[in-house]
Scaffold this motif. Sequence first.
Motif, PDB file in Angstrom:
ATOM      1  N   LEU A  92      42.816 142.510  33.698  1.00 16.84           N
ATOM      2  CA  LEU A  92      42.117 141.855  34.810  1.00 16.84           C
ATOM      3  C   LEU A  92      42.999 140.785  35.432  1.00 16.84           C
ATOM      4  CD1 LEU A  92      39.662 141.385  36.601  1.00 16.84           C
ATOM      5  CD2 LEU A  92      38.793 139.816  34.855  1.00 16.84           C
ATOM      6  N   ASP A  93      43.679 140.027  34.590  1.00 16.36           N
ATOM      7  CA  ASP A  93      44.582 138.988  35.085  1.00 16.36           C
ATOM      8  C   ASP A  93      45.656 139.601  35.986  1.00 16.36           C
ATOM      9  OD1 ASP A  93      45.475 136.185  35.066  1.00 16.36           O
ATOM     10  OD2 ASP A  93      47.241 136.995  33.999  1.00 16.36           O
ATOM     11  N   ALA A  94      46.225 140.721  35.572  1.00 15.24           N
ATOM     12  CA  ALA A  94      47.251 141.403  36.377  1.00 15.24           C
ATOM     13  C   ALA A  94      46.638 141.926  37.685  1.00 15.24           C
ATOM     14  CB  ALA A  94      47.870 142.547  35.583  1.00 15.24           C
ATOM     15  N   ASP A  95      45.415 142.489  37.614  1.00 15.70           N
ATOM     16  CA  ASP A  95      44.745 142.992  38.816  1.00 15.70           C
ATOM     17  C   ASP A  95      44.476 141.862  39.811  1.00 15.70           C
ATOM     18  OD1 ASP A  95      44.751 145.562  37.827  1.00 15.70           O
ATOM     19  OD2 ASP A  95      42.633 145.552  37.219  1.00 15.70           O
ATOM     20  N   LEU A  96      44.024 140.721  39.290  1.00 18.01           N
ATOM     21  CA  LEU A  96      43.754 139.580  40.176  1.00 18.01           C
ATOM     22  C   LEU A  96      45.034 139.076  40.842  1.00 18.01           C
ATOM     23  CD1 LEU A  96      41.113 137.562  38.119  1.00 18.01           C
ATOM     24  CD2 LEU A  96      40.781 138.656  40.349  1.00 18.01           C
ATOM     25  N   LYS A  97      46.107 139.016  40.077  1.00 21.98           N
ATOM     26  CA  LYS A  97      47.390 138.569  40.643  1.00 21.98           C
ATOM     27  C   LYS A  97      47.882 139.549  41.709  1.00 21.98           C
ATOM     28  CE  LYS A  97      48.824 135.692  36.817  1.00 21.98           C
ATOM     29  NZ  LYS A  97      49.579 135.536  35.599  1.00 21.98           N
ATOM     30  N   ALA A  98      47.705 140.836  41.472  1.00 18.98           N
ATOM     31  CA  ALA A  98      48.106 141.847  42.455  1.00 18.98           C
ATOM     32  C   ALA A  98      47.245 141.731  43.714  1.00 18.98           C
ATOM     33  CB  ALA A  98      47.983 143.248  41.858  1.00 18.98           C
ATOM     34  N   ALA A  99      45.943 141.513  43.532  1.00 16.95           N
ATOM     35  CA  ALA A  99      45.050 141.362  44.681  1.00 16.95           C
ATOM     36  C   ALA A  99      45.417 140.127  45.489  1.00 16.95           C
ATOM     37  CB  ALA A  99      43.595 141.285  44.214  1.00 16.95           C
ATOM     38  N   LEU A 100      45.710 139.032  44.804  1.00 15.81           N
ATOM     39  CA  LEU A 100      46.110 137.806  45.500  1.00 15.81           C
ATOM     40  C   LEU A 100      47.399 138.029  46.287  1.00 15.81           C
ATOM     41  CD1 LEU A 100      45.304 135.069  42.837  1.00 15.81           C
ATOM     42  CD2 LEU A 100      44.222 135.375  45.064  1.00 15.81           C
ATOM     43  N   ALA A 101      48.334 138.746  45.691  1.00 12.50           N
ATOM     44  CA  ALA A 101      49.594 139.038  46.387  1.00 12.50           C
ATOM     45  C   ALA A 101      49.332 139.895  47.625  1.00 12.50           C
ATOM     46  CB  ALA A 101      50.567 139.732  45.440  1.00 12.50           C
ATOM     47  N   ASP A 102      48.454 140.894  47.508  1.00 12.32           N
ATOM     48  CA  ASP A 102      48.100 141.743  48.657  1.00 12.32           C
ATOM     49  C   ASP A 102      47.468 140.925  49.774  1.00 12.32           C
ATOM     50  OD1 ASP A 102      49.039 144.125  47.655  1.00 12.32           O
ATOM     51  OD2 ASP A 102      47.068 144.878  47.019  1.00 12.32           O
ATOM     52  N   VAL A 103      46.515 140.085  49.409  1.00 12.04           N
ATOM     53  CA  VAL A 103      45.822 139.274  50.414  1.00 12.04           C
ATOM     54  C   VAL A 103      46.807 138.303  51.073  1.00 12.04           C
ATOM     55  CG1 VAL A 103      44.036 137.513  50.749  1.00 12.04           C
ATOM     56  CG2 VAL A 103      43.553 139.536  49.357  1.00 12.04           C
ATOM     57  N   ALA A 104      47.679 137.696  50.296  1.00  9.37           N
ATOM     58  CA  ALA A 104      48.676 136.772  50.858  1.00  9.37           C
ATOM     59  C   ALA A 104      49.607 137.502  51.820  1.00  9.37           C
ATOM     60  CB  ALA A 104      49.469 136.109  49.728  1.00  9.37           C
ATOM     61  N   TRP A 105      50.061 138.703  51.432  1.00  5.90           N
ATOM     62  CA  TRP A 105      50.930 139.487  52.318  1.00  5.90           C
ATOM     63  C   TRP A 105      50.203 139.835  53.612  1.00  5.90           C
ATOM     64  CZ3 TRP A 105      50.318 144.332  54.429  1.00  5.90           C
ATOM     65  CH2 TRP A 105      51.416 144.837  55.102  1.00  5.90           C
ATOM     66  N   MET A 106      48.936 140.265  53.499  1.00 10.91           N
ATOM     67  CA  MET A 106      48.161 140.619  54.691  1.00 10.91           C
ATOM     68  C   MET A 106      47.987 139.416  55.607  1.00 10.91           C
ATOM     69  SD  MET A 106      45.185 143.118  53.290  1.00 10.91           S
ATOM     70  CE  MET A 106      45.492 143.896  51.725  1.00 10.91           C
ATOM     71  N   ARG A 107      47.719 138.260  55.019  1.00 12.52           N
ATOM     72  CA  ARG A 107      47.543 137.045  55.823  1.00 12.52           C
ATOM     73  C   ARG A 107      48.808 136.722  56.607  1.00 12.52           C
ATOM     74  NH1 ARG A 107      48.785 131.693  55.426  1.00 12.52           N
ATOM     75  NH2 ARG A 107      47.292 130.237  56.315  1.00 12.52           N
ATOM     76  N   VAL A 108      49.931 136.692  55.917  1.00 13.63           N
ATOM     77  CA  VAL A 108      51.194 136.373  56.580  1.00 13.63           C
ATOM     78  C   VAL A 108      51.531 137.415  57.649  1.00 13.63           C
ATOM     79  CG1 VAL A 108      53.703 136.215  56.183  1.00 13.63           C
ATOM     80  CG2 VAL A 108      52.121 135.065  54.640  1.00 13.63           C
ATOM     81  N   THR A 109      51.344 138.671  57.333  1.00 13.85           N
ATOM     82  CA  THR A 109      51.661 139.739  58.276  1.00 13.85           C
ATOM     83  C   THR A 109      50.745 139.707  59.500  1.00 13.85           C
ATOM     84  OG1 THR A 109      52.404 141.093  56.418  1.00 13.85           O
ATOM     85  CG2 THR A 109      52.015 142.245  58.494  1.00 13.85           C
ATOM     86  N   LEU A 110      49.452 139.471  59.285  1.00 16.81           N
ATOM     87  CA  LEU A 110      48.523 139.368  60.416  1.00 16.81           C
ATOM     88  C   LEU A 110      48.858 138.156  61.286  1.00 16.81           C
ATOM     89  CD1 LEU A 110      45.122 140.275  58.726  1.00 16.81           C
ATOM     90  CD2 LEU A 110      46.281 141.558  60.542  1.00 16.81           C
ATOM     91  N   MET A 111      49.197 137.050  60.676  1.00 20.43           N
ATOM     92  CA  MET A 111      49.551 135.874  61.459  1.00 20.43           C
ATOM     93  C   MET A 111      50.810 136.129  62.281  1.00 20.43           C
ATOM     94  SD  MET A 111      48.460 132.832  58.856  1.00 20.43           S
ATOM     95  CE  MET A 111      48.885 131.500  59.982  1.00 20.43           C
ATOM     96  N   ARG A 112      51.806 136.798  61.687  1.00 21.88           N
ATOM     97  CA  ARG A 112      53.014 137.152  62.427  1.00 21.88           C
ATOM     98  C   ARG A 112      52.671 138.078  63.588  1.00 21.88           C
ATOM     99  NH1 ARG A 112      56.628 139.563  58.230  1.00 21.88           N
ATOM    100  NH2 ARG A 112      57.156 140.953  59.929  1.00 21.88           N
ATOM    101  N   ALA A 113      51.827 139.073  63.319  1.00 20.93           N
ATOM    102  CA  ALA A 113      51.460 140.045  64.348  1.00 20.93           C
ATOM    103  C   ALA A 113      50.704 139.375  65.495  1.00 20.93           C
ATOM    104  CB  ALA A 113      50.607 141.159  63.739  1.00 20.93           C
ATOM    105  N   LEU A 114      49.944 138.358  65.190  1.00 18.04           N
ATOM    106  CA  LEU A 114      49.167 137.665  66.218  1.00 18.04           C
ATOM    107  C   LEU A 114      49.919 136.487  66.828  1.00 18.04           C
ATOM    108  CD1 LEU A 114      45.737 137.766  64.370  1.00 18.04           C
ATOM    109  CD2 LEU A 114      46.473 139.203  66.287  1.00 18.04           C
ATOM    110  N   GLY A 115      51.136 136.265  66.359  1.00 23.90           N
ATOM    111  CA  GLY A 115      51.965 135.196  66.922  1.00 23.90           C
ATOM    112  C   GLY A 115      51.500 133.801  66.525  1.00 23.90           C
ATOM    113  N   VAL A 116      50.851 133.703  65.369  1.00 29.63           N
ATOM    114  CA  VAL A 116      50.351 132.417  64.881  1.00 29.63           C
ATOM    115  C   VAL A 116      51.278 131.932  63.798  1.00 29.63           C
ATOM    116  CG1 VAL A 116      48.410 131.261  63.755  1.00 29.63           C
ATOM    117  CG2 VAL A 116      47.988 133.122  65.369  1.00 29.63           C
ATOM    118  N   SER A 117      51.676 130.652  63.900  1.00 24.81           N
ATOM    119  CA  SER A 117      52.544 130.121  62.839  1.00 24.81           C
ATOM    120  C   SER A 117      51.686 129.576  61.718  1.00 24.81           C
ATOM    121  CB  SER A 117      53.448 129.019  63.393  1.00 24.81           C
ATOM    122  OG  SER A 117      52.656 127.975  63.935  1.00 24.81           O
ATOM    123  N   SER A 118      52.181 129.690  60.500  1.00 20.49           N
ATOM    124  CA  SER A 118      51.386 129.261  59.336  1.00 20.49           C
ATOM    125  C   SER A 118      51.573 127.802  59.039  1.00 20.49           C
ATOM    126  CB  SER A 118      51.738 130.082  58.114  1.00 20.49           C
ATOM    127  OG  SER A 118      53.130 130.058  57.878  1.00 20.49           O
TER     128      SER A 118
END
Length: 118
Positions: A92-118
Amino acid sequence: MSRAAPFSLRLSEEERTRLEAQAGAMSLASYIKSVVLAEDAPRYRKRRTPSVAEQQLLAEVLARLGQSRTANNLNQIAKHLNQGTLVVNEELDADLKAALADVAWMRVTLMRALGVSS
């Protein structure tokens, strides 16, 4: 001259009262048309069309969402957490870490795609 189908506009009681006061002796419909169709009515900018690069980034995020089970997995974890049946182990710990990494990647990628700086 034939008239087109009516246009409906929903207003709160406050908004309608305010418009009626502004219209004075004019009918509400005539007043709204005079304001909206006036030559000096504000012009709003068109929606920006995303660039090809932005569209590719958005497509990447959507593809990853389609391939991953992150949303379903997080939902199952929340369900067990709410029921009090969540067992925290290494898997479960590994699954949660993988999910967090996925969500973080999606956030950064969506912000880049929308031209928003973090």
